[in-house]
Design an enzyme around this catalytic site. Structure first.
Site, short mmCIF file in Angstrom:
data_model
loop_
_atom_site.label_atom_id
_atom_site.label_comp_id
_atom_site.label_asym_id
_atom_site.label_seq_id
_atom_site.Cartn_x
_atom_site.Cartn_y
_atom_site.Cartn_z
N TYR A 92 0.85 -1.19 0.00
CA TYR A 92 0.00 0.00 0.00
C TYR A 92 0.88 1.24 0.00
O TYR A 92 1.80 1.35 0.82
CB TYR A 92 -0.89 0.04 1.24
CG TYR A 92 -2.33 -0.28 0.90
CD1 TYR A 92 -3.05 0.60 0.08
CD2 TYR A 92 -2.95 -1.43 1.35
CE1 TYR A 92 -4.36 0.31 -0.28
CE2 TYR A 92 -4.25 -1.72 1.00
CZ TYR A 92 -4.95 -0.85 0.19
OH TYR A 92 -6.24 -1.13 -0.16
N GLU B 193 -0.63 4.60 -0.39
CA GLU B 193 -1.58 5.73 -0.50
C GLU B 193 -0.86 7.04 -0.23
O GLU B 193 -0.04 7.13 0.68
CB GLU B 193 -2.72 5.55 0.50
CG GLU B 193 -3.78 4.60 0.00
CD GLU B 193 -4.92 4.43 0.99
OE1 GLU B 193 -4.73 4.73 2.18
OE2 GLU B 193 -5.99 3.98 0.56
N ASP C 119 -7.30 14.94 -24.43
CA ASP C 119 -7.25 13.53 -24.03
C ASP C 119 -6.55 12.79 -25.17
O ASP C 119 -7.16 12.51 -26.20
CB ASP C 119 -8.67 13.01 -23.82
CG ASP C 119 -8.73 11.51 -23.55
OD1 ASP C 119 -7.66 10.85 -23.60
OD2 ASP C 119 -9.83 11.00 -23.30
N THR D 205 -4.11 7.43 -21.76
CA THR D 205 -3.85 6.07 -21.33
C THR D 205 -2.35 5.83 -21.53
O THR D 205 -1.67 6.63 -22.19
CB THR D 205 -4.59 5.03 -22.18
OG1 THR D 205 -4.16 5.18 -23.54
CG2 THR D 205 -6.10 5.22 -22.11
N LYS E 295 -1.95 2.27 -25.14
CA LYS E 295 -2.31 2.26 -26.56
C LYS E 295 -1.03 2.50 -27.38
O LYS E 295 -0.12 1.69 -27.30
CB LYS E 295 -3.43 3.26 -26.82
CG LYS E 295 -4.71 2.87 -26.05
CD LYS E 295 -5.88 3.81 -26.25
CE LYS E 295 -7.06 3.39 -25.37
NZ LYS E 295 -8.20 4.32 -25.48
N ARG F 157 -1.44 -1.27 -18.87
CA ARG F 157 -2.75 -0.60 -18.87
C ARG F 157 -2.79 0.42 -17.74
O ARG F 157 -2.51 0.08 -16.59
CB ARG F 157 -3.89 -1.61 -18.66
CG ARG F 157 -3.88 -2.80 -19.58
CD ARG F 157 -5.23 -3.51 -19.59
NE ARG F 157 -6.15 -2.75 -20.40
CZ ARG F 157 -6.12 -2.74 -21.73
NH1 ARG F 157 -5.25 -3.46 -22.39
NH2 ARG F 157 -6.98 -1.99 -22.40
C1 LIG Z 1 -9.28 4.53 -24.62
C2 LIG Z 1 -9.70 5.91 -24.30
C3 LIG Z 1 -10.00 6.30 -22.98
C4 LIG Z 1 -10.18 5.33 -21.84
O1 LIG Z 1 -9.16 4.56 -21.47
P1 LIG Z 1 -9.40 3.28 -20.50
O2 LIG Z 1 -8.02 2.97 -20.05
O3 LIG Z 1 -10.06 2.24 -21.33
O4 LIG Z 1 -10.27 3.71 -19.38
C5 LIG Z 1 -10.25 7.64 -22.74
N1 LIG Z 1 -10.24 8.53 -23.74
C6 LIG Z 1 -10.01 8.18 -25.03
C7 LIG Z 1 -10.02 9.24 -26.08
C8 LIG Z 1 -9.76 6.86 -25.35
O5 LIG Z 1 -9.58 6.51 -26.63
#
Ligand SMILES: *Cc1c(COP(=O)(O)O)cnc(C)c1O
Length: 417
Positions: free
Chosen positions: A50, A52, A201, A227, A230, A236
């Site tokens: 932990y 936190e 984002d 993220t 990707k 992840r």
């Molecule tokens: C994939 C994605 C997310 C979310 O990511 P997770 O890890 O699946 O929660 C948020 N914003 C965009 C634009 C995405 O393509």
């Protein structure tokens, strides 16, 4: 005790999944193959503790190595994107976005985002997501008029119009199915005119930004979420970045204690490894190749009669409209046939969609995972040929079997690490 002897059942499921990945071509635009180093860090003793709080300010004893690894992840991430502050604790992209919304908004507040059907993400104001239930999204869109040369590109007039009409305090950009470069500078000019916070984002394109194959969101954006799994090719997870000290403090509070408990320190260790990998010159080469491969995929498939959203791509993905090739073929059936031959992709709505989101007329295809496996443009041309054969097969077993053979041959030439 090793997994294989302590739990052979799970060990076997994992072994089968490794074989599945080796024997298929992964073309889901949001997926990738993380390195062995990333997986080793994620599967380490760092899962046991932990931690936190934040480095130097933990609620538990024994955190010295956790402080070290989290500080390293933050330092590398800031270097990668050229920003001042970062939070590496969000468990996922959705959690990162939720924390930013929790920090910036009061219930009911307005924010500008793209219409979901134009390539946005659930966390950008969808009616079924907390962002749409507790906040008020006002939306802009892509250019709809097909006679225009910029059809399918971001419609900046609609961005300006929504700002003028609703005066939201935040503009969100960054998408899940947009094949073109995002002009962060242009967004910032609009944000400044309306005194709004610009939030990008970059979940999909983070690796391209980090590798120099896409415009960097800094210094244009006030807030950047992403993220890490990707195009960035890490474990992840999610991240939040900013150049603004006050905002960074608000985001830290919104992540913990605002919306999360103990951070996943094994994942943070793996994030540090991935950011280290992304800082190396090879990653520049990788991200440039991802884009070259996607451009080749686009030119091959449009040469074979498929209609592509925005007529092509600048990044790692394409969105194909199946209707000009087969008016009766849905995206759902197309993804099923592709899976049968060993190409993994997802159905997607397309511009001027005539079907429901459960059927769709399109398929989204991406090149990040194939590029990690080592495919170059000429290999992508072969893959495009297999995709075309599959989509024109009418589901005939002999044709699907032949396409499957061709997929297997490509897979054998490019072993997974
Ligand atoms: C994939 C994605 C997310 C979310 O990511 P997770 O890890 O699946 O929660 C948020 N914003 C965009 C634009 C995405 O393509």
């Amino acid at each position: 005790m090793k997994l294989e002897s302590s739990d052979p059942v799970v060990a076997q499921i994992i072994a089968k999944e490794r074989v599945r990945q080796q024997n298929t071509l992964e073309m889901i635009a949001s997926e990738n193959h993380a390195s062995e180093a990333v997986m080793e860090a994620q599967g380490s003793v760092m899962t046991n503790k932990y931690a936190e709080g934040y480095p130097g300010r933990r609620y538990y004893s024994g955190c010295e190595h956790y402080d070290e690894v989290e500080n390293l992840a933050i330092k590398r991430l800031c270097e990668l994107f050229g920003c001042k502050y970062a939070n590496v604790q969000p468990h996922s992209g959705a959690n990162a976005n939720f924390a930013v919304q929790f920090a910036l908004f009061n219930p009911g507040d307005k924010f500008a985002a793209i219409e979901l059907s134009n390539g946005g993400h659930l966390t950008h104001g969808s009616a079924v997501n907390v962002s749409g239930k507790w906040l008020t999204p006002v939306t802009y869109r892509l250019v709809q008029d097909e006679s225009r040369s910029d059809w399918g590109y971001l419609d900046f007039d609609s961005v300006e119009a929504v700002m003028k009409e609703h005066r939201p305090k935040v503009i969100m950009c960054g998408y899940s199915a947009y094949p073109r470069e995002i002009d962060f500078k242009k967004f910032r000019e609009i944000a400044d005119r309306y005194n709004a916070i610009l939030w990008a984002d970059i979940a999909h394109i983070a690796g391209l930004c980090a590798g120099g194959a896409h415009m960097n969101p800094f210094p244009h954006c006030h807030v950047v979420t992403s993220t890490t799994h990707k195009t960035l090719r890490g474990p992840r997870g999610g991240i939040i970045m900013t150049d603004d000290e006050e905002l960074s403090k608000a985001f830290n509070k919104a992540v913990f204690p605002g919306s999360q408990g103990g951070p996943l320190m094994h994942v943070i260790a793996a994030k540090a490894v991935a950011f280290g990998e992304a800082l190396r010159p090879e990653f520049k080469t990788y991200s440039a190749q991802v884009v070259r491969n996607a451009k080749r995929l686009a030119s091959e498939l449009s040469g074979k009669g498929y209609k592509l959203a925005s007529r092509g791509t600048d990044n790692h993905l394409i969105l194909i409209d199946l209707r000009p090739v087969d008016a009766d073929l849905t995206g759902k059936t197309a993804a099923l046939w592709l899976e049968q031959v060993g190409i993994i992709a997802n159905m997607n709505t397309v511009p001027n969609e005539s079907r429901s989101p459960m059927q769709t007329s399109g398929v989204r295809l991406g090149t990040p995972a194939l590029t990690t496996r080592g495919l170059l443009e000429s290999d992508i041309a072969e893959v495009a040929g297999i995709i075309d054969m599959t989509l024109r097969s009418k589901g005939e077993a002999t044709k699907l079997a032949e396409a499957g053979q061709r997929v297997r041959a490509v897979c054998e030439r490019f072993p997974m690490h």
